[in-house]
Design a protein around this motif. Structure first.
Motif, PDB file in Angstrom:
ATOM      1  N   SER A 254       0.889  -1.302   0.021  1.00 27.87           N
ATOM      2  CA  SER A 254       0.060  -0.031  -0.034  1.00 27.87           C
ATOM      3  C   SER A 254       0.598   1.344   0.289  1.00 27.87           C
ATOM      4  CB  SER A 254      -0.872  -0.033   1.377  1.00 27.87           C
ATOM      5  OG  SER A 254      -1.692  -1.126   1.089  1.00 27.87           O
ATOM      6  N   LEU A 255       2.038   1.141   0.398  1.00 29.12           N
ATOM      7  CA  LEU A 255       2.863   2.335   0.704  1.00 29.12           C
ATOM      8  C   LEU A 255       3.636   2.565  -0.711  1.00 29.12           C
ATOM      9  CD1 LEU A 255       4.791   1.563   3.898  1.00 29.12           C
ATOM     10  CD2 LEU A 255       3.548   3.666   3.516  1.00 29.12           C
ATOM     11  N   ARG A 256       3.372   1.747  -1.477  1.00 27.81           N
ATOM     12  CA  ARG A 256       4.100   2.108  -3.100  1.00 27.81           C
ATOM     13  C   ARG A 256       3.399   3.217  -3.495  1.00 27.81           C
ATOM     14  NH1 ARG A 256       5.009  -4.149  -5.493  1.00 27.81           N
ATOM     15  NH2 ARG A 256       7.137  -4.251  -4.698  1.00 27.81           N
ATOM     16  N   GLY A 257       3.978   4.314  -3.997  1.00 27.59           N
ATOM     17  CA  GLY A 257       3.350   5.470  -4.703  1.00 27.59           C
ATOM     18  C   GLY A 257       3.007   6.175  -3.773  1.00 27.59           C
ATOM     19  N   GLU A 258       2.838   6.041  -2.474  1.00 26.93           N
ATOM     20  CA  GLU A 258       2.235   6.828  -1.495  1.00 26.93           C
ATOM     21  C   GLU A 258       2.989   8.252  -1.355  1.00 26.93           C
ATOM     22  OE1 GLU A 258      -0.782   6.302   0.398  1.00 26.93           O
ATOM     23  OE2 GLU A 258      -0.471   8.515   0.753  1.00 26.93           O
ATOM     24  N   GLU A 259       2.197   9.496  -1.597  1.00 29.33           N
ATOM     25  CA  GLU A 259       2.958  10.747  -1.338  1.00 29.33           C
ATOM     26  C   GLU A 259       3.373  11.019  -0.045  1.00 29.33           C
ATOM     27  OE1 GLU A 259       3.178  11.308  -5.432  1.00 29.33           O
ATOM     28  OE2 GLU A 259       3.655  12.629  -3.880  1.00 29.33           O
ATOM     29  N   ASP A 260       2.492  10.651   1.077  1.00 30.55           N
ATOM     30  CA  ASP A 260       2.826  10.865   2.285  1.00 30.55           C
ATOM     31  C   ASP A 260       2.860   9.706   3.112  1.00 30.55           C
ATOM     32  OD1 ASP A 260       3.205  12.124   4.868  1.00 30.55           O
ATOM     33  OD2 ASP A 260       1.233  13.298   4.663  1.00 30.55           O
ATOM     34  N   PRO A 261       4.080   9.149   3.303  1.00 39.54           N
ATOM     35  CA  PRO A 261       4.307   7.912   4.068  1.00 39.54           C
ATOM     36  C   PRO A 261       3.883   7.980   5.267  1.00 39.54           C
ATOM     37  CG  PRO A 261       6.059   8.026   2.431  1.00 39.54           C
ATOM     38  CD  PRO A 261       5.365   9.590   2.595  1.00 39.54           C
ATOM     39  N   GLU A 262       4.281   8.989   6.175  1.00 37.33           N
ATOM     40  CA  GLU A 262       3.926   9.121   7.495  1.00 37.33           C
ATOM     41  C   GLU A 262       2.334   9.063   7.615  1.00 37.33           C
ATOM     42  OE1 GLU A 262       6.108  12.518   9.044  1.00 37.33           O
ATOM     43  OE2 GLU A 262       7.902  11.691   8.569  1.00 37.33           O
ATOM     44  N   ALA A 263       1.821  10.149   6.785  1.00 36.84           N
ATOM     45  CA  ALA A 263       0.261  10.119   7.140  1.00 36.84           C
ATOM     46  C   ALA A 263      -0.580   8.733   7.042  1.00 36.84           C
ATOM     47  CB  ALA A 263      -0.203  11.136   6.039  1.00 36.84           C
ATOM     48  N   VAL A 283      -5.127  -1.835  -0.927  1.00 32.24           N
ATOM     49  CA  VAL A 283      -4.566  -2.483  -2.095  1.00 32.24           C
ATOM     50  C   VAL A 283      -5.320  -2.697  -3.264  1.00 32.24           C
ATOM     51  CG1 VAL A 283      -3.711  -4.822  -2.888  1.00 32.24           C
ATOM     52  CG2 VAL A 283      -2.986  -3.952  -0.363  1.00 32.24           C
ATOM     53  N   LEU A 284      -6.626  -2.786  -3.083  1.00 32.88           N
ATOM     54  CA  LEU A 284      -7.439  -2.971  -4.190  1.00 32.88           C
ATOM     55  C   LEU A 284      -7.796  -1.814  -4.971  1.00 32.88           C
ATOM     56  CD1 LEU A 284      -8.926  -5.438  -5.365  1.00 32.88           C
ATOM     57  CD2 LEU A 284     -10.853  -4.834  -3.875  1.00 32.88           C
ATOM     58  N   GLU A 285      -8.081  -0.540  -4.150  1.00 29.86           N
ATOM     59  CA  GLU A 285      -8.424   0.518  -4.708  1.00 29.86           C
ATOM     60  C   GLU A 285      -7.140   1.067  -5.496  1.00 29.86           C
ATOM     61  OE1 GLU A 285      -9.867   2.922  -1.349  1.00 29.86           O
ATOM     62  OE2 GLU A 285     -11.547   1.631  -1.254  1.00 29.86           O
ATOM     63  N   ARG A 286      -5.820   0.774  -5.102  1.00 32.50           N
ATOM     64  CA  ARG A 286      -4.756   1.347  -5.724  1.00 32.50           C
ATOM     65  C   ARG A 286      -4.375   0.676  -7.002  1.00 32.50           C
ATOM     66  NH1 ARG A 286      -1.389   4.096  -2.124  1.00 32.50           N
ATOM     67  NH2 ARG A 286      -2.558   4.846  -0.546  1.00 32.50           N
ATOM     68  N   GLN A 287      -5.142  -0.412  -7.461  1.00 28.38           N
ATOM     69  CA  GLN A 287      -5.033  -1.137  -8.642  1.00 28.38           C
ATOM     70  C   GLN A 287      -5.979  -0.567  -9.630  1.00 28.38           C
ATOM     71  OE1 GLN A 287      -2.512  -3.266  -8.884  1.00 28.38           O
ATOM     72  NE2 GLN A 287      -2.341  -2.692  -6.667  1.00 28.38           N
ATOM     73  N   ALA A 289      -8.780  -0.363 -12.546  1.00 25.29           N
ATOM     74  CA  ALA A 289     -10.221  -1.025 -12.427  1.00 25.29           C
ATOM     75  C   ALA A 289     -10.186  -2.443 -13.266  1.00 25.29           C
ATOM     76  CB  ALA A 289     -11.231   0.019 -13.243  1.00 25.29           C
ATOM     77  N   ASP A 290      -9.368  -2.223 -14.201  1.00 29.33           N
ATOM     78  CA  ASP A 290      -9.717  -3.806 -14.810  1.00 29.33           C
ATOM     79  C   ASP A 290      -8.752  -4.983 -14.170  1.00 29.33           C
ATOM     80  OD1 ASP A 290      -7.080  -2.624 -15.491  1.00 29.33           O
ATOM     81  OD2 ASP A 290      -6.863  -3.903 -17.217  1.00 29.33           O
ATOM     82  N   VAL A 291      -7.718  -4.457 -13.318  1.00 26.59           N
ATOM     83  CA  VAL A 291      -7.154  -5.301 -12.521  1.00 26.59           C
ATOM     84  C   VAL A 291      -7.926  -5.661 -11.348  1.00 26.59           C
ATOM     85  CG1 VAL A 291      -5.117  -5.668 -10.882  1.00 26.59           C
ATOM     86  CG2 VAL A 291      -5.000  -4.552 -13.367  1.00 26.59           C
ATOM     87  N   GLN A 292      -8.629  -4.882 -10.803  1.00 30.00           N
ATOM     88  CA  GLN A 292      -9.618  -4.823  -9.468  1.00 30.00           C
ATOM     89  C   GLN A 292     -10.683  -5.905  -9.845  1.00 30.00           C
ATOM     90  OE1 GLN A 292     -11.201  -1.658  -7.289  1.00 30.00           O
ATOM     91  NE2 GLN A 292      -9.542  -0.182  -8.149  1.00 30.00           N
ATOM     92  N   ASP A 293     -11.441  -5.617 -11.169  1.00 30.18           N
ATOM     93  CA  ASP A 293     -12.306  -6.730 -11.543  1.00 30.18           C
ATOM     94  C   ASP A 293     -11.720  -8.074 -11.819  1.00 30.18           C
ATOM     95  OD1 ASP A 293     -14.084  -4.674 -11.744  1.00 30.18           O
ATOM     96  OD2 ASP A 293     -13.809  -4.266 -13.936  1.00 30.18           O
ATOM     97  N   PHE A 294     -10.414  -8.077 -12.254  1.00 28.29           N
ATOM     98  CA  PHE A 294      -9.719  -9.430 -12.324  1.00 28.29           C
ATOM     99  C   PHE A 294      -9.618 -10.077 -11.196  1.00 28.29           C
ATOM    100  CE2 PHE A 294      -6.191 -12.309 -12.644  1.00 28.29           C
ATOM    101  CZ  PHE A 294      -6.325 -13.154 -13.860  1.00 28.29           C
ATOM    102  N   LEU A 295      -8.976  -9.357 -10.225  1.00 30.14           N
ATOM    103  CA  LEU A 295      -8.674  -9.903  -8.922  1.00 30.14           C
ATOM    104  C   LEU A 295      -9.964 -10.397  -8.238  1.00 30.14           C
ATOM    105  CD1 LEU A 295      -6.323  -7.239  -7.393  1.00 30.14           C
ATOM    106  CD2 LEU A 295      -5.556  -9.714  -8.171  1.00 30.14           C
ATOM    107  N   LEU A 296     -11.127  -9.836  -8.313  1.00 23.74           N
ATOM    108  CA  LEU A 296     -12.426 -10.179  -7.552  1.00 23.74           C
ATOM    109  C   LEU A 296     -13.017 -11.239  -8.337  1.00 23.74           C
ATOM    110  CD1 LEU A 296     -13.963  -6.423  -7.183  1.00 23.74           C
ATOM    111  CD2 LEU A 296     -13.085  -8.090  -5.242  1.00 23.74           C
TER     112      LEU A 296
END
Length: 878
Positions: A254-263, A283-287, A289-296
């Motif tokens: 989830s921290l990947r690409g996070e602009e404010d890691p401390e927050a 995790v899911l929301e960071r993917q 939309a098509d990847v989210q559908d695939f995972l679900l």
């Protein structure tokens, strides 16, 4: 089944046997090999050193999901170059004893091929109620090992079957040196841990031992080089997750690409929502939309096979996407070295499934429907059924179960087929006659004949009380009664019901097995020893479709091979049996054509005096009564002529109860009596006479009376009996039997009979029938040196000599008189009182009683209790 069936048929045409075998190999490898270490793996040398300690009989890794149990075992195993370590990943299917023992023994055999062979034979025996017999056999094999072996059972919490834990307790107590067991589980197993703990033989690693310390978490986050988290952030994450490794991994993703890691860390550290729910959303929301559908959508799948994922998601790039997800360490694990197939981490899959149902209630059943269609088309009906039941498609599940029921010839699959019945809602089958008939089919094919009969009787009552006649269901009912009667080997009822079903036949009532009626009728007439009627049934034109070539190529040759064997055409019988076996070996070990072809081969071997038990033993445990009884009778004959008469009589006694709780039907009950009478003629003419007197009139009964008369020296009566049945000699085998008996009776035509018998036997290879009549034929063959080919006569005489050597010990009875105490013991033997009860009655120990029995058997020249009674009666001692 609509769309599912159409897709099933289309995919079935493309499925191949090779793909099935390759899939089985992949599954076997996945269960017997540890998963690969993850890219962000943190070595744990201290824990590995703990696992390497000597002296622990049982090592228990117990903790919640995601604490690194499996990963630790994989790391430790990679360092054990000089140890023999067998791995088994346990799953819920291992609740089935056959499934569990097959894989457990396979894991051990990867290091010790000789271990567990007998254990598998025991657990495969459907008549063996001793659930611990296989464990005892395996324990004995392990105790004999020269080098120790370690057995790892990973994810043991996935099965709660009592037999698994009974087996482990037994192995722990009875294989003290050569076996070490390591268990990975979420909950403590119901084992005798207290005893092992008290003896210092238990090594325990629990959640507090397995969780990451802060330095482990620091090393873990360092492996994600692009994360901007400081020591304070790592400390906080470690505290909030209590070192839960899966939680830390979710946080890292989830921290990947996070602009404010401390927050993010502060939000993550909040008490609500729960860590797992929150991280799943992150995790899911960071993917995309098509990847989210695939995972679900693919979360419902146990194995992420790319073509299967394509079918479920309507994509064409699942393989690429899966490799990408695996590279991102997104809880996607390869299950083979080629990285062609994957699976989700179990916890991640469960969370995705929950989210799928919450987001779109229609998406859950639709994903299962698509998966079921793919599985069915790929020849994987069990997986398809699991999907249909999970989504509540009970009608489609029943239809697929019926479509595949004839293919469940493997005992493991047959047992699983019956288990599916428990997954239907209560009362589901009672509401419609067709459902009840389908239930009867599944129960019958699974060997639960009494329950199947009750279902058919229920339908009979329902249809008879209906205001309007239901001709479709009446036709189906007749067809089901035909199938049931054939499964229990009731030949007369099979023929009667089959004729009724044929008269009532309607295409809209055809369940797909009417086209097998011709073979069933041929087989039934063969069981009645009426080969003329069998051939008429074979030539008859029936109203239903022809047998499909895929079935006809092995089912019909196997059935006809039995008819030729009954008639005495050994060469043609063997040719047809071999033809059937060329095609049927891949269709399941219990396939009826396989059993029938094996029985033909065994029958041909017997007639050629080749006493091989292997084929008969394979057919003896068949679920179909007729095949099991024929095999048992063949074994009884072999055992009787090879000096194991007590075993032969015991087998005949068990054979009468093959079909419990149903009575053994005709003609098989008479066959058992006939075989027993044939054996008794050689040892007790009075006992044989009593048994023959209760048998129905037939050619075989007449031949038994002839042998009985010859055994008593009544040749004239034997000749008179033979003269009464000359019109019934409609097959070569019957004529051969008649000719040999006529020769033994020394009638006016005996010389001609012997010559004709030798000529025919030489062409087809009959030898055993001469050996069975050798007492009367031996002098005739010497007197008539020109009777038949010289080479064949020499072979017969050689068989006579071999049989004489085998039975010499049995025929030389010692005639020492019985002592007074032995006479008292003998008086108990005709009753059903057990040896223990006899000893108690006489106030003697069981060992003393056994000594008396051995002496009685020696003096009477017998080897069993039954033979002792027969011999004692013939001598007037009882």
């Amino acid at each position: 089944m609509g769309a599912v069936r159409r897709e099933t048929e289309a995919r079935s045409e493309r499925a191949t046997d090779d793909s099935g075998r390759h899939r089985h190999a992949r599954l076997l490898a996945a269960k017997l090999q540890p998963p690969a270490l993850p890219p962000a793996h943190v070595p744990r040398p201290d824990l590995c050193a703990t696992l390497a300690q000597e002296g622990a009989r049982l090592t228990l890794l117990s903790g919640p999901p995601g604490v690194g149990k499996t990963t630790l075992l994989s790391e430790w195993l990679a360092t054990q170059h000089d140890r023999r370590v067998a791995w088994l990943s346990v799953d819920s299917l291992d609740a089935d004893p056959v499934h569990f023992w097959t894989y457990l023994v396979a894991s051990l055999q990867s290091h010790e091929p000789s271990v567990g062979v007998e254990a598998l034979d025991v657990v495969m025996d459907p008549d063996d109620d001793e659930s611990m017999a296989s464990v005892e056999s395996l324990a004995a094999d392990l105790a004999d090992l020269d080098r120790p072996i370690t057995l790892i059972l990973d994810d043991l919490h996935r099965v709660q079957a009592r037999h698994v834990f009974q087996a482990l307790d037994y192995l722990m107590e009875n294989v003290p040196i050569c076996l070490r067991v390591i268990l990975s589980t979420r909950v403590d197993p119901p084992l005798a841990l207290h005893r092992l703990r008290a003896r210092g033989e238990l090594l325990e690693l629990r959640q507090a031992d397995l969780q990451f310390a802060e330095q482990d978490a620091v090393a873990f986050f360092e492996r994600f080089g692009d994360l901007r988290v400081g020591p304070a952030d790592v400390q906080l994450l470690t505290e909030r997750t209590e070192g839960w490794i899966a939680g830390l991994q979710l946080a890292a993703l989830s921290l990947r690409g996070e602009e404010d890691p401390e927050a993010f860390v502060r939000r993550f550290a909040g008490p609500h929502p729960t860590v797992s729910d929150y991280l799943l959303g992150e995790v899911l929301e960071r993917q995309p939309a098509d990847v989210q559908d695939f995972l679900l959508q693919t979360s419902i799948l146990g194995e992420l096979d790319p073509p299967l994922c394509d079918a479920v998601t309507d994509r064409t790039d699942s393989h690429r996407l899966l490799r990408s997800l695996a590279a991102q360490n997104l809880f996607v694990v390869p299950v083979d070295t080629t990285r062609r197939s994957f699976r989700y981490h179990h916890l991640f899959a469960e969370l995705l499934q929950s989210e799928l149902q919450a987001r779109d209630r229609a998406a859950w059943p639709e994903a299962h429907r698509r998966a079921a269609s793919w599985y069915a088309g790929a020849g994987r009906p069990s997986d398809a059924l699991d999907c249909l039941f999970a989504a509540g498609f009970h009608d489609e599940a029943l239809e697929l179960l019926i479509d595949n029921a004839p293919g469940f010839y493997d005992r493991t699959q047959s047992a699983k087929m019956l288990q599916y019945l428990e997954r239907f809602p209560e009362g589901y089958f009672d509401t419609r006659p067709k459902r009840m008939l389908d239930l009867a089919m599944v129960l019958g094919l699974g060997g639960r004949y009494a329950e199947a009969a009750r279902c058919l009787e229920h339908v009979e009552i329902t249809l008879s009380s209906a205001k309007q006649p239901d001709e479709v269901q009446q036709a189906r009912l007749a067809g089901h009664w035909t199938m049931w009667s054939h499964l229990v080997a009731d030949a007369p009822r099979t023929i009667s019901w089959a004729n009724d079903a044929i008269d009532r036949y309607r295409p809209d009532a055809d369940d797909g097995y009417f086209d097998r009626f011709p073979d069933g009728l041929v087989r039934s007439w063969g069981w009645l020893d009426d080969t003329e009627a069998a051939w008429r049934a074979r030539r008859r034109l029936y109203p239903f479709p022809q047998v499909p070539e895929s079935v006809n190529r092995f089912l019909t040759p196997a059935t006809l091979s039995q008819i030729h064997l009954i008639e005495g055409h050994l060469h043609e019988a063997e040719r047809l049996a071999d033809e059937a076996l060329m095609y049927v070996n891949l269709d399941g070990p219990d396939h009826p054509a396989l059993a029938e072809a094996r029985l033909t081969r065994a029958g041909v071997q017997w007639e050629r005096d080749e006493l091989d038990e292997s084929a008969l033993r394979e057919a003896e445990t068949h679920s179909r009564t007729g095949f099991a009884v024929i095999a048992s009778l063949g074994l009884a004959r072999i055992w009787a002529v090879s000096g194991r008469r007590d075993q032969a009589f015991d087998l005949l006694s068990r054979c009468r109860h093959t079909n419990r709780p149903l009575a053994l039907p005709e003609p098989f009950a008479t066959r058992v009596d006939s075989t027993e009478a044939r054996l008794l003629v050689d040892s007790s003419t009075s006992e044989a006479g009593r048994l023959i007197g209760h048998m129905p009139e037939s050619l075989e009964t007449c031949f038994l009376r002839v042998r009985l008369a010859l055994a008593r020296g009544e040749r004239r009566q034997a000749s008179e009996l033979l003269a009464q049945v000359t019109d019934g000699l409609t097959t070569p085998r019957r004529r051969l039997q008649w000719q040999l008996l006529d020769a033994r009776a020394r009638s006016a035509s005996s010389e001609e009979s012997l010559g004709a018998a030798v000529d025919f036997a030489a062409r087809e290879g009959f030898i055993r029938c001469f050996v069975d009549e050798r007492d009367g034929l031996l002098p005739l063959l010497h007197e008539q040196s020109g009777a038949g080919p010289a080479w064949f006569v020499r072979d017969v005489l050689a068989a006579f000599e071999a049989a004489a050597k085998t039975t010499k010990a049995d025929t030389e009875a010692i005639v020492d008189p019985l002592s007074e105490r032995e006479q008292v013991v003998l008086s108990y033997l005709p009753s059903w009182v057990s040896s223990s009860e006899i000893a108690a009655e006489l106030y003697i120990s069981l060992n003393t009683l056994k000594s008396h029995l051995r002496s009685i058997y020696r003096k009477l020249g017998v080897s069993s209790r039954r033979e002792a009674v027969v011999q004692a009666r013939s001598r007037g001692l009882l």
